[in-house]
Design a protein around this motif. Structure first.
Motif, PDB file in Angstrom:
ATOM      1  N   GLY A 298      -0.998  11.837  15.062  1.00  0.00           N
ATOM      2  CA  GLY A 298      -1.073  10.758  13.945  1.00  0.00           C
ATOM      3  C   GLY A 298       0.427  10.605  13.203  1.00  0.00           C
ATOM      4  O   GLY A 298       1.090  11.283  13.629  1.00  0.00           O
ATOM      5  N   TYR A 299       0.383   9.386  12.554  1.00  0.00           N
ATOM      6  CA  TYR A 299       1.809   9.206  11.897  1.00  0.00           C
ATOM      7  C   TYR A 299       1.664   9.429  10.398  1.00  0.00           C
ATOM      8  O   TYR A 299       0.799   9.080   9.698  1.00  0.00           O
ATOM      9  CB  TYR A 299       2.019   7.616  12.025  1.00  0.00           C
ATOM     10  N   TYR A 300       2.890  10.008   9.938  1.00  0.00           N
ATOM     11  CA  TYR A 300       2.942  10.679   8.586  1.00  0.00           C
ATOM     12  C   TYR A 300       4.248  10.109   8.154  1.00  0.00           C
ATOM     13  O   TYR A 300       5.258  10.206   8.595  1.00  0.00           O
ATOM     14  CB  TYR A 300       3.066  12.019   8.635  1.00  0.00           C
ATOM     15  N   TYR A 301       4.204   9.192   6.783  1.00  0.00           N
ATOM     16  CA  TYR A 301       5.252   8.691   6.381  1.00  0.00           C
ATOM     17  C   TYR A 301       5.526   9.374   5.091  1.00  0.00           C
ATOM     18  O   TYR A 301       5.023   9.885   4.122  1.00  0.00           O
ATOM     19  CB  TYR A 301       4.835   7.124   5.841  1.00  0.00           C
ATOM     20  N   LEU A 302       7.021   9.639   4.996  1.00  0.00           N
ATOM     21  CA  LEU A 302       7.568  10.511   3.966  1.00  0.00           C
ATOM     22  C   LEU A 302       8.811  10.021   3.483  1.00  0.00           C
ATOM     23  O   LEU A 302       9.751   9.512   4.132  1.00  0.00           O
ATOM     24  CB  LEU A 302       7.978  11.823   4.550  1.00  0.00           C
ATOM     25  N   TYR A 303       8.644   9.744   2.232  1.00  0.00           N
ATOM     26  CA  TYR A 303      10.233   9.382   1.348  1.00  0.00           C
ATOM     27  C   TYR A 303      10.416  10.550   0.638  1.00  0.00           C
ATOM     28  O   TYR A 303       9.896  10.977  -0.107  1.00  0.00           O
ATOM     29  CB  TYR A 303       9.441   8.107   0.300  1.00  0.00           C
ATOM     30  N   THR A 304      11.767  10.812   0.648  1.00  0.00           N
ATOM     31  CA  THR A 304      12.352  12.208   0.314  1.00  0.00           C
ATOM     32  C   THR A 304      13.720  12.038  -0.140  1.00  0.00           C
ATOM     33  O   THR A 304      14.488  11.233   0.511  1.00  0.00           O
ATOM     34  CB  THR A 304      12.013  13.454   1.368  1.00  0.00           C
ATOM     35  N   GLU A 305      14.108  12.942  -1.097  1.00  0.00           N
ATOM     36  CA  GLU A 305      15.396  12.925  -1.005  1.00  0.00           C
ATOM     37  C   GLU A 305      16.225  14.054  -0.364  1.00  0.00           C
ATOM     38  O   GLU A 305      17.484  14.128  -0.316  1.00  0.00           O
ATOM     39  CB  GLU A 305      15.909  13.640  -2.599  1.00  0.00           C
ATOM     40  N   ASN A 306      15.600  14.619   0.648  1.00  0.00           N
ATOM     41  CA  ASN A 306      16.147  15.597   1.386  1.00  0.00           C
ATOM     42  C   ASN A 306      16.377  15.016   2.836  1.00  0.00           C
ATOM     43  O   ASN A 306      15.360  14.438   3.379  1.00  0.00           O
ATOM     44  CB  ASN A 306      15.287  16.996   1.327  1.00  0.00           C
ATOM     45  N   GLU A 307      17.429  15.136   3.430  1.00  0.00           N
ATOM     46  CA  GLU A 307      17.470  14.872   4.916  1.00  0.00           C
ATOM     47  C   GLU A 307      16.890  15.786   5.814  1.00  0.00           C
ATOM     48  O   GLU A 307      17.061  17.135   5.907  1.00  0.00           O
ATOM     49  CB  GLU A 307      19.031  14.841   5.353  1.00  0.00           C
TER      50      GLU A 307
ATOM     51  N   CYS B  89       0.954  -1.181  -0.143  1.00  0.00           N
ATOM     52  CA  CYS B  89       0.086   0.158  -0.055  1.00  0.00           C
ATOM     53  C   CYS B  89       0.818   1.339  -0.124  1.00  0.00           C
ATOM     54  O   CYS B  89       0.348   2.212   0.166  1.00  0.00           O
ATOM     55  CB  CYS B  89      -0.998   0.039   1.422  1.00  0.00           C
ATOM     56  N   TYR B  90       2.165   1.049  -0.008  1.00  0.00           N
ATOM     57  CA  TYR B  90       2.927   2.217  -0.030  1.00  0.00           C
ATOM     58  C   TYR B  90       4.231   2.238  -0.936  1.00  0.00           C
ATOM     59  O   TYR B  90       4.848   1.090  -1.048  1.00  0.00           O
ATOM     60  CB  TYR B  90       3.468   2.559   1.459  1.00  0.00           C
ATOM     61  N   SER B  91       4.279   3.185  -1.909  1.00  0.00           N
ATOM     62  CA  SER B  91       5.513   3.160  -2.481  1.00  0.00           C
ATOM     63  C   SER B  91       6.563   4.060  -2.074  1.00  0.00           C
ATOM     64  O   SER B  91       6.429   5.166  -1.473  1.00  0.00           O
ATOM     65  CB  SER B  91       4.999   3.523  -4.047  1.00  0.00           C
ATOM     66  N   PHE B  92       7.799   3.877  -2.743  1.00  0.00           N
ATOM     67  CA  PHE B  92       8.913   4.741  -2.296  1.00  0.00           C
ATOM     68  C   PHE B  92       9.928   4.926  -3.551  1.00  0.00           C
ATOM     69  O   PHE B  92       9.935   4.422  -4.489  1.00  0.00           O
ATOM     70  CB  PHE B  92       9.656   4.460  -1.014  1.00  0.00           C
ATOM     71  N   ALA B  93      10.739   5.887  -3.252  1.00  0.00           N
ATOM     72  CA  ALA B  93      11.894   6.267  -4.291  1.00  0.00           C
ATOM     73  C   ALA B  93      12.952   5.224  -4.071  1.00  0.00           C
ATOM     74  O   ALA B  93      13.075   4.738  -3.180  1.00  0.00           O
ATOM     75  CB  ALA B  93      12.206   7.734  -3.953  1.00  0.00           C
ATOM     76  N   ASP B  94      13.896   5.281  -5.089  1.00  0.00           N
ATOM     77  CA  ASP B  94      14.851   4.306  -5.095  1.00  0.00           C
ATOM     78  C   ASP B  94      16.007   4.585  -4.145  1.00  0.00           C
ATOM     79  O   ASP B  94      17.030   3.930  -3.787  1.00  0.00           O
ATOM     80  CB  ASP B  94      15.233   3.831  -6.441  1.00  0.00           C
ATOM     81  N   ALA B  95      15.934   5.925  -4.067  1.00  0.00           N
ATOM     82  CA  ALA B  95      17.091   6.505  -3.047  1.00  0.00           C
ATOM     83  C   ALA B  95      16.561   7.790  -2.427  1.00  0.00           C
ATOM     84  O   ALA B  95      15.686   8.204  -2.677  1.00  0.00           O
ATOM     85  CB  ALA B  95      18.388   7.002  -3.913  1.00  0.00           C
ATOM     86  N   GLY B  96      17.363   7.988  -1.231  1.00  0.00           N
ATOM     87  CA  GLY B  96      17.187   9.054  -0.420  1.00  0.00           C
ATOM     88  C   GLY B  96      16.854   8.790   0.889  1.00  0.00           C
ATOM     89  O   GLY B  96      17.473   7.772   1.454  1.00  0.00           O
ATOM     90  N   TYR B  97      15.785   9.323   1.557  1.00  0.00           N
ATOM     91  CA  TYR B  97      15.595   9.234   2.946  1.00  0.00           C
ATOM     92  C   TYR B  97      13.999   8.754   3.358  1.00  0.00           C
ATOM     93  O   TYR B  97      13.065   9.036   2.214  1.00  0.00           O
ATOM     94  CB  TYR B  97      15.794  10.284   3.819  1.00  0.00           C
ATOM     95  N   ALA B  98      13.825   7.950   4.284  1.00  0.00           N
ATOM     96  CA  ALA B  98      12.497   7.866   4.766  1.00  0.00           C
ATOM     97  C   ALA B  98      12.005   7.975   6.210  1.00  0.00           C
ATOM     98  O   ALA B  98      12.839   7.386   6.941  1.00  0.00           O
ATOM     99  CB  ALA B  98      12.186   6.254   4.332  1.00  0.00           C
ATOM    100  N   TYR B  99      11.149   8.865   6.390  1.00  0.00           N
ATOM    101  CA  TYR B  99      10.757   9.068   7.734  1.00  0.00           C
ATOM    102  C   TYR B  99       9.415   8.725   8.066  1.00  0.00           C
ATOM    103  O   TYR B  99       8.425   8.716   7.167  1.00  0.00           O
ATOM    104  CB  TYR B  99      10.970  10.483   7.851  1.00  0.00           C
ATOM    105  N   ARG B 100       9.092   8.179   9.439  1.00  0.00           N
ATOM    106  CA  ARG B 100       7.877   8.058  10.144  1.00  0.00           C
ATOM    107  C   ARG B 100       7.701   9.563  11.089  1.00  0.00           C
ATOM    108  O   ARG B 100       8.608   9.230  12.197  1.00  0.00           O
ATOM    109  CB  ARG B 100       7.887   6.848  10.870  1.00  0.00           C
ATOM    110  N   PHE B 101       6.755  10.499  10.996  1.00  0.00           N
ATOM    111  CA  PHE B 101       6.664  11.361  11.708  1.00  0.00           C
ATOM    112  C   PHE B 101       5.494  11.260  12.606  1.00  0.00           C
ATOM    113  O   PHE B 101       4.316  10.944  12.378  1.00  0.00           O
ATOM    114  CB  PHE B 101       6.595  12.676  11.208  1.00  0.00           C
ATOM    115  N   HIS B 102       5.615  11.269  13.915  1.00  0.00           N
ATOM    116  CA  HIS B 102       4.573  11.413  15.133  1.00  0.00           C
ATOM    117  C   HIS B 102       4.150  12.806  15.150  1.00  0.00           C
ATOM    118  O   HIS B 102       4.926  13.264  15.920  1.00  0.00           O
ATOM    119  CB  HIS B 102       4.601  10.328  16.348  1.00  0.00           C
TER     120      HIS B 102
END
Length: 207
Positions: free
Chosen positions: A40-49, A14-27
């Motif tokens: 709530g919890y938010y999931y982010l896949y990003t190229e930025n740290e 149910c979730y896709s992501f980039a091939d490179a970069g960073y992945a975060y779970r924010f509460h």
């Protein structure tokens, strides 16, 4: 064709992501302009740290996000996976909230982390850790595995693992040619295993 596996995300992952970069779970804790509070919890896949001193809204650069009000974290060997369901999912506009605070955040690496389940699937999850087996076929995909798990100690998984492995091997001549048959097979297998108290998920890491 190894990329064909991505089609299965329509009903397995149910979730896709980039091939490179960073992945975060924010509460997150949010306070609306009306004074209402939301967690709530938010999931982010990003190229930025992300760094703790970053302003969340500025870092994100968008207003519409999806929050999950509740998650269940389960350890599957060396993996830590989060499970949730549609009832816990809410899309919000950050512009409706005057304050957004980060309670905590996790950098979990570019890999699948959150899995949105049906009610029947989510009901399988228990507090204790499950028994599990994995199925991996390099010719099918280089970075994804099928995982079977159960919280019932009397449920046998090895036979189901072998059945899936043999089925994949039978398609090795041309996965593209057997695309539709593969999709139908996994859909039916997922449903039949659920009736036996077994959860089937498809887990991928970045290439």
């Amino acid at each position: 064709m190894k990329k064909i596996v991505l089609i299965l995300f329509l009903f397995i992952s149910c979730y896709s992501f980039a091939d490179a970069g960073y992945a975060y779970r924010f509460h997150l804790n949010l306070i609306s302009k009306k004074g209402d509070t939301l967690n709530g919890y938010y999931y982010l896949y990003t190229e930025n740290e992300f760094r703790r001193n970053n302003d969340f809204k500025d870092f994100l650069g968008k207003d519409i996000i999806t929050l999950y009000s509740s998650i269940s974290t389960i350890s599957i060997g060396s993996l830590a996976l989060d499970f949730t369901k549609t009832d816990f999912k809410k899309t919000i506009n950050l512009s409706d909230y005057w304050k957004v605070s980060i309670i905590d955040y996790l950098d979990f690496g570019v890999t699948d982390r959150i899995f949105e389940l049906t009610d029947a699937e989510y009901d399988l999850i228990k507090i204790n850790q499950p028994n599990f087996v994995g199925i991996y076929n390099e010719k099918y995909t280089e970075n994804c595995s099928t995982i079977l798990m159960t919280w019932n100690n009397d449920t046998e998984l090895l036979n189901h693992r072998n059945d899936i492995s043999e089925k994949l091997k039978s398609f090795e001549d041309n996965f593209t040619k057997h695309n539709e048959e593969l999709i139908n097979y996994f859909k039916e297998k997922k449903e039949s295993l659920l009736n036996k108290g077994i959860l089937l998920i498809f887990h991928c890491d970045a290439l």
